[in-house]
Design an enzyme around this catalytic site. Structure first.
Site, PDB file in Angstrom:
ATOM      1  N   HIS A  47       0.791  -0.938   0.276  1.00  0.00           N
ATOM      2  CA  HIS A  47      -0.099   0.234  -0.165  1.00  0.00           C
ATOM      3  C   HIS A  47       0.398   1.087   0.405  1.00  0.00           C
ATOM      4  O   HIS A  47       0.380   2.282  -0.294  1.00  0.00           O
ATOM      5  CB  HIS A  47      -1.124   0.208   0.975  1.00  0.00           C
ATOM      6  CG  HIS A  47      -2.008  -1.100   1.253  1.00  0.00           C
ATOM      7  ND1 HIS A  47      -2.922  -1.421   0.175  1.00  0.00           N
ATOM      8  CD2 HIS A  47      -2.480  -1.704   2.297  1.00  0.00           C
ATOM      9  CE1 HIS A  47      -3.504  -2.028   0.355  1.00  0.00           C
ATOM     10  NE2 HIS A  47      -3.564  -2.842   1.343  1.00  0.00           N
ATOM     11  N   ASP A  58      -2.817 -10.510  -2.014  1.00  0.00           N
ATOM     12  CA  ASP A  58      -3.163 -10.004  -1.520  1.00  0.00           C
ATOM     13  C   ASP A  58      -4.537  -9.803  -1.505  1.00  0.00           C
ATOM     14  O   ASP A  58      -5.376  -9.202  -2.623  1.00  0.00           O
ATOM     15  CB  ASP A  58      -2.540  -8.784  -1.024  1.00  0.00           C
ATOM     16  CG  ASP A  58      -3.143  -7.877   0.776  1.00  0.00           C
ATOM     17  OD1 ASP A  58      -2.480  -8.227   1.646  1.00  0.00           O
ATOM     18  OD2 ASP A  58      -4.048  -7.716   0.535  1.00  0.00           O
ATOM     19  N   ASP A  98      -4.743 -12.677   3.587  1.00  0.00           N
ATOM     20  CA  ASP A  98      -5.938 -12.536   3.853  1.00  0.00           C
ATOM     21  C   ASP A  98      -7.633 -11.831   3.351  1.00  0.00           C
ATOM     22  O   ASP A  98      -8.982 -12.229   3.543  1.00  0.00           O
ATOM     23  CB  ASP A  98      -5.447 -11.184   4.518  1.00  0.00           C
ATOM     24  CG  ASP A  98      -5.266 -10.457   3.273  1.00  0.00           C
ATOM     25  OD1 ASP A  98      -4.852 -10.468   2.359  1.00  0.00           O
ATOM     26  OD2 ASP A  98      -4.765  -9.047   3.667  1.00  0.00           O
TER      27      ASP A  98
END
Length: 336
Positions: free
Chosen positions: A122, A159, A246
């Site tokens: 990010h 992800d 995740d």
């Protein structure tokens, strides 16, 4: 597998209530301790110039000074302590090590997996966000290109959150291919099918934003039907996986349905794509916040590179996920 690891990454501690906890690495190590053939490598940290190759110099200086002053709340989600600067340099160093080892031909049981934290995908060129300060995979890709080790690098990001930072850094570049599978509507809210790159990078950014509930069949189809033809055309020298776990069906902060076995299948699929391009292949840890699901999934990936043949998923791709695949294929000219 050979895992990049440093206890220095445990010193980045955003607090007991924060999901990106040092316990993530402890749980992974504990699970891998039960497996044979696991080796750890403590790579050197990067120096600040390597960070500046992927990030704005003023931002890198601001981050360093923020940590030196004791850290604090960078934004509502992203927390630093004094040790975060050194942990971030070490985490990026593990990613660079993984890229170098992959390009040196490490494969099979020696396939590199960088277990660094804080995570990175990010972190945009000029800011930290989403638990991330330095973009580990982007720094590794840039270092390999700048050092002449690779001309073309691919980063595949599984992800559950879109890697907006990696896309931001490379979206106008034709020498780095970025592909992401993520949950639509989840933080940071970017990564739609129409985001395909700009300028020289047009077509080198690929985004599959799946609806919640997508599982193994949809993820495998993304690789087989979208990433595979595009990667075959791109022809990378290096393929790095931004490996967040995740999207697991039992992860506490997402609504996707990838199984532990499914991560093994995804790893095997991407390994085979790298082999087809004669590309180096390695992993860089991103998210994954259920300690059991994170550690079990990484253990399964490790077993794949020790010779385990993961079980292919049963069932078909549901209509909602199929519409996303069709939209992305159309955006990249694959339906003709």
């Amino acid at each position: 597998m050979r895992f990049g690891y440093s206890a220095e990454c445990l010193e980045h501690d955003p607090g007991s209530r924060h999901p990106e906890s040092p316990d993530r690495l402890r749980a992974i190590r504990q699970a891998l301790a039960k497996r044979h053939g696991v080796e750890y490598v403590e790579a050197d940290p990067i120096d600040e110039s390597a960070a500046r190759a992927a990030h704005d110099a003023d931002y890198v200086r601001e981050f360093r000074e923020f940590c030196a002053s004791g850290g604090g709340q960078w934004d509502p989600d992203t927390v630093a302590v004094e040790a975060t600067w050194d942990a971030a340099l070490r985490s990026a160093g593990q990613a660079v090590w993984a890229a170098e080892a992959a390009l040196d031909g490490a494969s099979g049981r020696e396939t590199p997996f960088a277990l660094g934290r804080p995570p990175g995908h990010h972190a945009v060129a000029d800011d930290a966000m989403g638990f991330c300060f330095l973009n580990n995979a982007a720094i590794a890709a840039e270092a390999m290109i700048d050092d002449g080790r690779a001309e073309r690098v691919a980063i595949v990001d599984w992800d559950v959150h879109h890697g907006n930072g990696t896309q931001d850094i490379f979206e106008d570049r034709g020498d780095v291919f970025y592909a992401s599978i993520h949950e639509r509507g989840l933080y940071p809210g970017t990564g739609e099918a129409g985001e395909i790159g700009t300028g020289d990078g047009e077509g080198a950014t690929v985004n599959l934003a799946y609806p919640s509930g997508a599982g193994d069949p949809a993820y495998v189809a993304a690789i087989d039907e979208v990433f595979a033809p595009l990667l075959d055309e791109f022809g990378p020298d290096l393929l790095l996986v931004s490996a967040g776990f995740d999207a697991h069906e039992h992860d506490p902060i997402s609504r996707m349905s990838v199984s532990t076995e499914g991560y093994g299948v995804l790893a095997a699929r991407l390994r085979d794509l790298a082999d087809r391009s004669d590309a180096g292949f390695g992993f860089v840890l991103e998210g994954g916040y259920g300690l059991d699901t994170l550690s079990e999934s990484i253990t399964t990936v490790n077993e794949v590179f020790g010779g385990y043949d993961p079980v292919e998923p049963e069932g078909s791709v549901d209509d909602r996920a199929r519409s996303v695949i069709d939209e992305v294929r159309a955006a990249h000219g694959l339906n003709g």
